[in-house]
Scaffold this active site. Structure first.
Site, short mmCIF file in Angstrom:
data_model
loop_
_atom_site.label_atom_id
_atom_site.label_comp_id
_atom_site.label_asym_id
_atom_site.label_seq_id
_atom_site.Cartn_x
_atom_site.Cartn_y
_atom_site.Cartn_z
N HIS A 1 -85.70 36.76 -38.76
CA HIS A 1 -85.10 35.54 -39.31
C HIS A 1 -83.61 35.75 -39.57
O HIS A 1 -83.17 36.79 -40.05
CB HIS A 1 -85.85 34.97 -40.51
CG HIS A 1 -85.91 35.82 -41.73
ND1 HIS A 1 -84.87 35.89 -42.64
CD2 HIS A 1 -86.89 36.62 -42.22
CE1 HIS A 1 -85.23 36.68 -43.64
NE2 HIS A 1 -86.43 37.15 -43.41
N ASP B 1 -83.16 42.58 -44.74
CA ASP B 1 -83.95 41.35 -44.73
C ASP B 1 -83.05 40.19 -44.36
O ASP B 1 -82.49 39.55 -45.23
CB ASP B 1 -84.61 41.15 -46.09
CG ASP B 1 -85.59 39.98 -46.11
OD1 ASP B 1 -85.94 39.46 -45.04
OD2 ASP B 1 -85.99 39.58 -47.22
N GLU C 1 -85.99 31.08 -43.32
CA GLU C 1 -87.30 31.65 -43.64
C GLU C 1 -87.47 31.80 -45.14
O GLU C 1 -88.50 31.42 -45.72
CB GLU C 1 -87.46 33.02 -42.95
CG GLU C 1 -88.88 33.62 -43.06
CD GLU C 1 -89.10 34.48 -44.28
OE1 GLU C 1 -90.26 34.80 -44.58
OE2 GLU C 1 -88.11 34.81 -44.98
N GLU C 2 -86.44 32.37 -45.78
CA GLU C 2 -86.57 32.74 -47.20
C GLU C 2 -86.90 31.54 -48.08
O GLU C 2 -87.60 31.67 -49.07
CB GLU C 2 -85.25 33.37 -47.70
CG GLU C 2 -84.87 34.66 -46.98
CD GLU C 2 -85.80 35.81 -47.32
OE1 GLU C 2 -86.83 35.60 -47.98
OE2 GLU C 2 -85.48 36.93 -46.88
N ASP D 1 -89.72 41.90 -39.66
CA ASP D 1 -89.17 41.37 -40.92
C ASP D 1 -89.62 42.22 -42.10
O ASP D 1 -90.19 41.72 -43.05
CB ASP D 1 -89.60 39.90 -41.10
CG ASP D 1 -89.04 39.28 -42.38
OD1 ASP D 1 -88.04 39.80 -42.90
OD2 ASP D 1 -89.62 38.29 -42.85
N HIS E 1 -84.13 41.31 -51.47
CA HIS E 1 -83.72 40.11 -52.21
C HIS E 1 -82.76 40.40 -53.36
O HIS E 1 -82.71 39.63 -54.32
CB HIS E 1 -84.95 39.33 -52.72
CG HIS E 1 -85.80 38.77 -51.62
ND1 HIS E 1 -86.87 37.97 -51.85
CD2 HIS E 1 -85.72 38.89 -50.26
CE1 HIS E 1 -87.43 37.62 -50.70
NE2 HIS E 1 -86.75 38.17 -49.72
ZN LIG Z 1 -87.09 37.98 -47.70
ZN LIG Z 2 -87.63 38.48 -44.54
#
Ligand SMILES: [Zn+2]
Ligand SMILES: [Zn+2]
Ligand SMILES: [Zn+2]
Ligand SMILES: [Zn+2]
Lengths: 452, 452
Positions: free
Chosen positions: B262, B274, B308-309, B336, B407
């Site tokens: 992503h 990520d 995506e997130e 991912d 994150h």
């Molecule tokens: Zn993520």
């Molecule tokens: Zn991800």
């Protein structure tokens, strides 16, 4: 008169050993550490939080049975960050993690924008021409060496105090430095900025190491100039009241051993390693010695110095306030390098008293402490009394990881290891006991400024 | 008709091996990773930064020689943080490091203040009475297990989506959670918040792990209530345009293998693990296969899924847009989970085609990849096509340290290890080549909602 060979009696040696045993099981240091970092938290020198820390210190020392507990106040200038941000404006717009360096000037409201000029080291900036940087933002990208003894820090802090001055001389509008730190987290390291020459200094901030990497990469990948905006807002006051917290275990004589740590911390973290650990270690060690049967020979004075980070105001004020009894100060030492294990014992005794170091070294050997040299620093806050001739020691701590956390938001309680903290208490208790009981003193050091 | 035993020809086996050799020396993935994270940086789903990332993706795929490079747009709701702060008001005033959870509501301007009620787990909150929490701030202090396969995350995210809902049901004014993360740094972990039941949800933020520790300690040490103020300001829009970036290596047939990562990231870091790593790994692997002599048997389609997130908008939009050619989709997989080494190969093939897993497993064995199960997840962004019957695989990566960074602001390029990244490229290249060339397909999965 011939000096007695320096040595402990058998009973004294056993007592020192018992203190080490007790230190290795100590819970008090942890409790002090947790209490200060939780109940007060961050405590910037001169701030209301530091005042709460003094009240905390007084209550703690009294509760532990220390005598003559008091606050010795002094006045100091105040500086605090209000807000700080930075971003790459072009060609790769994105935020950068920065923190203002202590005593930095503010930028204009709304920030200052300029093209970034990178210097790999402070030396490179100092060697640059004095014109041609008008309107630019100077970026000193110098990295810091990871060392056990903290010597990498001495090199790295030069950029922290000088980058803004050198940038200003050259007409730049701001300066950025790679944090004086060894980690790779997005928590920039603050720390004292300006030293003298403040007139020419421009606003100064530190980038976290990953952000310094990022800015350096942006400069490499950009086809043209890289423009950054820096916004630092600060507040200052000409004079506020701060103070040192003092408590004593009275001795049989009027001679004094002064030890302690600094009570203030930077505002970003809770100052667990810098320097609640030093407060906790020295207080717990003094308490262990104070709990022995009978009074110590010398008075053990624990000082929680104020406002160290922002200019060593507490240490200087202490020396000033105690000038008249400076001859009673037999020895001084500060714990201010986190909670890593003590691995070396350095002294700064007069040459003729240097053999006494062996007594301490012998007692500390079981804690894996190795003999050091006679050039001990002693700690920033005992610099004032050292300059007045008071001998000092340094219980040198392993600082391999210290600068991963130092002066960042990450300086919090979870970073302290209980076993390592206890080893410190054990070493300090044995040191303090011997310093108190040993016959004869440690000589005097040359008074700074005196002919030697 | 009897199926041919699944196997590669000698020539194919040699080619797979050569692709692994090439992957282990690959420099392209690192360049893609560095380029995206430096030149775009953070790229929140639906934001202008994500739009720049799409332009970056198109330029990158074209420069690498991919065909049919395009952006497939879709509309989505938008949410972004504007500001966030928290502090203990009493009895131990100090700031707390927090970050808003995705799609959190804003607090009133100026923040909301309430007494903290701590629950050790989400289960404890769910078991609590539905009244008696009016005006309180609910604090779910549940920790997260460190696991290699990421299974600790599945448990931990429940609190991320449910704490605010459960708190709201009970009349609380806000909810705080201990970050869904395994580190001990003062960088809170953001992540998708609300799932359904949004009506009753209150403003929701995550504390960093050290700050959760601190709040828990404050609650223990306080003689009375602990009051916290939380201020979250957010911006939202009902609909903005986002998109998936698609590029292809055309095959000899109209069958499609779809892979990718992503493109969006959370706003706090530069999304290196990520999911720029997934973008880099899959693009570089496809390029290695595309560079072989002759066309692959099947079309290799690389997709950089958007948003995506914040709700898997890109993955859903892809499935929707490609419904009509879904039968041409032979296999799908997403990378991912950072850049840790691939250690296991999971499939989700139809039962009768499961023996084909052995072909992949054999080729990957030299990379220390162990055979897995037939319950592969495949990745969030291939969930849409999986639900339409497309088989998937998972190249399972070592996630032991993934949730130290996930994150957070600390998800930056310096956290990626080149050797590990290359092992991923090698594994994906071999997988992709075999998936393209192997005779016969991998069956179909039950369509979600269908009777089985
Ligand atoms: Zn993520
Ligand atoms: Zn991800
Ligand atoms: Zn210090
Ligand atoms: Zn310091």
């Amino acid at each position: 008169q011939e000096k007695a060979p320096p040595a402990l009696s058998d009973a004294q040696a056993k007592t020192a050993d018992r203190l080490i045993d007790a230190g290795l099981e100590d819970d008090l240091a942890w409790d002090i550490l947790e209490s200060l970092t939780t109940e007060v938290g961050p405590r910037l020198g001169g701030s209301p939080a530091e005042a709460r820390a003094r009240d905390w210190g007084v209550a703690k020392l009294k509760a532990l049975g220390f005598k003559n507990v008091r606050i010795e106040t002094y006045e100091m200038p105040y500086w605090a960050r209000v807000s700080e941000s930075a971003e790459i404006i072009s060609p790769f717009p994105q935020p950068l993690a920065v923190t203002a360096l202590g005593r930095s000037k503010a930028t204009p409201e709304g920030g200052v924008t300029g093209e970034v000029v990178r210097f790999p080291t402070l030396l490179a900036l100092q060697a640059a021409p004095e014109t041609g940087f008008e309107g630019k933002i100077v970026f000193v990208d110098e990295p810091m060496a990871r060392t056990q003894d903290g010597s990498g820090y001495g090199t790295a802090v030069a950029k922290r105090s000088q980058a803004a001055v050198e940038a200003g001389k050259r007409g730049a509008v701001a300066s950025l430095i790679r944090s004086a730190g060894t980690d790779s987290h997005r928590n920039p390291h603050t720390g004292g900025g300006l030293r003298g020459e403040g007139e020419t200094a421009v606003p100064a901030a530190a980038l976290s190491n990953p952000d310094a990497d990022q800015l350096a990469r942006a400069l490499e990948r950009a086809k043209g100039p890289v423009t950054v905006k820096l916004n630092l807002q600060v507040e200052t006051a000409e004079s506020v009241t701060s103070g040192n917290v003092v408590g004593e275990i009275p001795g049989q004589t009027d001679e004094i051993i002064v030890i302690g740590g600094h009570l203030d911390s930077w505002d970003l973290g809770t100052g667990a390693i810098d320097d609640a650990s030093g407060i906790a270690i020295t207080t717990a060690a003094a308490k262990l010695v104070g709990d022995l049967k009978g009074k110590p020979k010398r008075t053990l004075r624990v000082v929680m110095w104020g406002a160290e980070e922002v200019g060593i105001y507490g240490g200087k004020a202490y020396a000033d306030a105690h000038k008249d009894e400076i001859d009673k100060h037999v020895l001084a030492a500060e714990s201010d390098f986190g909670a890593g294990v003590v691995y070396r014992f350095d002294t700064r005794f007069s040459e003729e008293e240097r053999p006494k170091a062996k007594v301490f070294e012998g007692a500390l050997r079981r804690l894996a402490v190795t003999p050091g040299n006679n050039m001990a620093f002693g700690g920033a806050d005992v610099g004032g009394v050292r300059d007045l001739g008071v001998p000092v020691v340094s219980l040198r701590q392993d600082g391999t990881d210290y600068f991963d956390l130092h002066h960042t938001p990450d300086d919090t309680l979870d970073k302290v290891d209980l076993t390592e903290l206890r080893q410190n208490v054990a070493a300090w208790a044995a040191f303090l006991y011997i310093a108190s009981e040993l016959d004869g003193d440690f000589g005097r050091l040359p008074v700074k400024g005196d002919a030697q």
